[in-house]
Design a protein around this motif. Structure first.
Motif, short mmCIF file in Angstrom:
data_model
loop_
_atom_site.label_atom_id
_atom_site.label_comp_id
_atom_site.label_asym_id
_atom_site.label_seq_id
_atom_site.Cartn_x
_atom_site.Cartn_y
_atom_site.Cartn_z
N SER A 429 -0.18 7.37 10.04
CA SER A 429 0.57 7.08 8.81
C SER A 429 -0.04 5.88 8.09
O SER A 429 -0.13 5.86 6.86
CB SER A 429 2.03 6.82 9.16
N MET A 430 -0.47 4.88 8.85
CA MET A 430 -1.13 3.72 8.24
C MET A 430 -2.45 4.14 7.58
O MET A 430 -2.76 3.71 6.46
CB MET A 430 -1.39 2.65 9.29
N ILE A 431 -3.23 4.98 8.25
CA ILE A 431 -4.49 5.44 7.68
C ILE A 431 -4.24 6.28 6.44
O ILE A 431 -4.97 6.17 5.43
CB ILE A 431 -5.29 6.24 8.73
N LEU A 432 -3.20 7.11 6.48
CA LEU A 432 -2.86 7.90 5.29
C LEU A 432 -2.45 7.00 4.14
O LEU A 432 -2.78 7.28 2.98
CB LEU A 432 -1.73 8.89 5.64
N ALA A 433 -1.73 5.92 4.44
CA ALA A 433 -1.36 4.97 3.39
C ALA A 433 -2.61 4.40 2.71
O ALA A 433 -2.66 4.26 1.49
CB ALA A 433 -0.52 3.84 3.98
N HIS A 434 -3.62 4.08 3.51
CA HIS A 434 -4.88 3.58 2.94
C HIS A 434 -5.53 4.66 2.07
O HIS A 434 -6.04 4.36 0.98
CB HIS A 434 -5.82 3.18 4.07
N ALA A 435 -5.49 5.90 2.54
CA ALA A 435 -6.07 7.00 1.76
C ALA A 435 -5.34 7.15 0.42
O ALA A 435 -5.97 7.31 -0.64
CB ALA A 435 -5.99 8.30 2.55
N LEU A 436 -4.04 7.11 0.45
CA LEU A 436 -3.25 7.23 -0.79
C LEU A 436 -3.53 6.07 -1.73
O LEU A 436 -3.59 6.25 -2.96
CB LEU A 436 -1.77 7.29 -0.44
N ALA A 437 -3.73 4.88 -1.16
CA ALA A 437 -4.07 3.72 -1.97
C ALA A 437 -5.40 3.93 -2.67
O ALA A 437 -5.55 3.67 -3.88
CB ALA A 437 -4.10 2.46 -1.11
N CYS A 438 -6.40 4.41 -1.92
CA CYS A 438 -7.72 4.65 -2.51
C CYS A 438 -7.66 5.71 -3.60
O CYS A 438 -8.44 5.67 -4.56
CB CYS A 438 -8.71 5.07 -1.43
N GLY A 440 -5.22 6.10 -5.61
CA GLY A 440 -4.43 5.61 -6.73
C GLY A 440 -2.96 5.99 -6.68
O GLY A 440 -2.24 5.76 -7.65
N HIS A 441 -2.50 6.54 -5.56
CA HIS A 441 -1.08 6.91 -5.42
C HIS A 441 -0.34 5.71 -4.81
O HIS A 441 0.06 5.73 -3.64
CB HIS A 441 -0.94 8.15 -4.54
N MET A 469 -0.37 -2.88 -1.99
CA MET A 469 0.27 -1.95 -2.93
C MET A 469 1.31 -2.67 -3.80
O MET A 469 1.49 -2.34 -4.97
CB MET A 469 0.91 -0.80 -2.17
N LEU A 470 2.01 -3.63 -3.23
CA LEU A 470 2.97 -4.39 -4.03
C LEU A 470 2.27 -5.16 -5.15
O LEU A 470 2.80 -5.29 -6.26
CB LEU A 470 3.75 -5.34 -3.12
#
Length: 515
Positions: A429-438, A440-441, A469-470
């Motif tokens: 989930s943490m890695i997915l968060a990084h992916a979503l950040a990259c 632009g989500h 993200m904040l």
């Protein structure tokens, strides 16, 4: 379904514990223990019951067990002599004695940022045959037979996953029901499948009898069953025949699928496997931190010392070194990367056709910068075994690094969906968060990182992503608070370590609030 007691609400599907509507921080293993006690509240639960039901039969010390029980008591305010909820019965065990009620309504008290990601949990697969192969039960005291039984179940999973039209739950989630006491219907609901394969193995001298059943979970009807009597050395030839029989029941059109028998190199050493499982258990129980990484590395080296051709142990060792380096959880990241590269290549040289070996080794190589080589291995792993959740997630993460954002996110989500009980879900989930950040989500990334941080209170990387993200969302005060939490967890953390983990853009955005 919410489980309510006193002023607490336990949501097993969302893995939340709330008090007066506020989320209570609780470690994943403590949550599982509390959930297990509540589910078995009609009886006294022994130490052996807890080890089987919560730890999957892995070796657990008395101190670890006591610490988890005490943590569960603290989470629900059950300390002291009162024991309102968890009562101790001398020389017998413990029991949950609180008054429990159930509700279907999901509380609206969840923080919106967390709800955003939790509401995206995929629903059970309904448009194609979905199936879980549970670990086969060892009906004897022979620990060597357990290796045979588990290996057979693993190969059936891999074979079924290669059939077009099937959705097969990954081994890491189906094997969470080792030493199972849960009803098949509940297992099916938790995993989101229609069908379940169960099996057992018993030995008499050099002869082994394997019994296998295919069950339609909702009705409990057995659709097919068979028995096989073989010599120990012939058991690896059974998986093809059993998989074909299962498919004949589910989808006759699929019986023409062309199978190649998957023969994995397995160690015959029980001690080597014990060290391997203890390594995985160190992280599953204690999360991703310096102590668990060090224990996993120590155990994996012991497994390899016992059996130098244990390819899976070498591959997991490579991955552990790579993660430790990227998350600054080892003393010298560069030396750790060198070790990761060495062990990955040695694992592949020993067994280049095992999907799990390729999945671990490919992820390790991709994580230390050998992107093309890592992706190649991960694609082969997924082709050989589409149910390999770890390889699916790792392949998605590798795609993200090369700018293939949406493709990578889809692969990661599919991998996470195919293993809903996996102890690695918080890390993924943490890695997915990084992916979503990259990609632009930012809102989705914040929700995913927040959820990961809540599930594992020591996972500092998830809090760094939340702070990042904040900032992207112009919520600087909240970002400062998140960074304060990060410093509290890891006082020695610096921007170079963050750069190694998240890249230059994250450091550029975080730097103004870091000092």
């Amino acid at each position: 379904m919410l489980i309510l007691f006193d002023d607490f609400a336990l949501d097993d599907r969302r893995r939340e514990l709330r008090a007066h509507g506020v989320i209570v921080p609780i470690e994943p293993q403590v949550f599982d223990l509390l959930s297990f006690l509540i589910a078995n509240r009609d009886r006294v639960v022994s130490k052996d019951d807890l080890i089987a039901g919560v730890w999957g039969g892995r070796i657990v010390s008395d101190s670890t067990l006591d610490s988890r029980i005490n943590a569960a008591r603290r989470a629900i305010g059950d300390s002291g002599k009162e024991q309102r909820f968890i009562r101790t019965f001398a020389r017998k065990g413990i029991r949950f004695v609180g008054e429990v009620r159930q509700e279907n309504d999901i509380s609206s008290s969840r923080a919106p940022v967390v709800a955003a990601v939790l509401d995206e949990v995929p629903s059970p697969i309904t448009d194609r045959p979905s199936i879980a192969v549970l670990p086969f039960e060892n009906m004897s005291e022979d620990r060597g037979l357990e290796l045979i039984a588990n290996g057979l179940a693993e190969d059936i999973i891999a074979l079924l996953a290669r059939v077009p039209g099937f959705f097969v739950i990954a081994r890491a989630s189906s094997f969470a029901y080792m030493q199972r006491s849960t009803e098949l219907r509940q297992i099916a609901e938790e995993l989101g499948v229609r069908y379940i394969v169960t099996g057992s193995a018993r030995a008499s001298g050099e002869r082994v009898r394997i019994a296998v059943q295919l069950v339609e979970a909702e009705s409990g009807n057995q659709l097919w069953g068979s028995r096989y009597d073989v010599e120990r050395g012939d058991t690896l030839q059974l998986q093809d025949e059993i998989a074909r029989q299962i498919m004949m029941e589910l989808e006759p059109a699929l019986t023409k699928a062309d199978f190649s028998i998957i023969r994995r190199r397995r160690t015959e050493s029980v001690d080597a496997w014990s060290h391997y499982r203890a390594a995985a258990g160190a992280i599953a129980i204690n999360g991703w931190n310096e102590e668990s990484i060090a224990e996993a590395i120590r155990r994996l080296h012991q497994a390899i010392a016992t059996d130098k051709n244990f390819a899976l142990a070498r591959a997991l060792l490579a991955l552990t070194y790579a993660f430790g380096a990227n998350m600054s959880l080892v003393d010298d990241p560069e030396i750790a990367k060198a070790y990761a590269r060495e062990q990955a290549e040695r694992a592949i040289a020993i067994d280049a056709n095992a999907p799990d070996v390729l999945g671990f080794a490919g992820c390790a190589l991709a994580d230390i910068g050998e992107h093309d080589r890592g992706v190649q291995l991960l694609q082969i792993a997924v082709e050989l075994d589409p149910s390999n959740a770890q390889a699916q997630v790792a392949l998605g993460a590798a795609f993200i690094r090369s700018g293939r954002y949406e493709e990578g996110i889809r692969s990661m989500r599919f991998g996470m969906r195919s293993s809903p009980k996996d102890f690695r879900l918080t890390f993924w989930s943490m890695i997915l968060a990084h992916a979503l950040a990259c990609a632009g989500h930012y809102d989705e990334a914040l929700a995913e990182a927040t959820a990961a941080a809540r599930r594992d209170g020591r996972l500092y990387g998830a809090r760094v992503i939340s702070a990042w993200m904040l900032i992207k969302l112009d919520r600087d005060e909240e970002a400062r608070q998140a960074l304060s939490d990060v410093r509290r967890l890891r006082p020695a953390l610096n921007l170079n370590a963050i750069r190694r983990f998240l890249g230059e853009e994250a450091v550029t955005d975080l730097q103004p609030l870091w000092e």
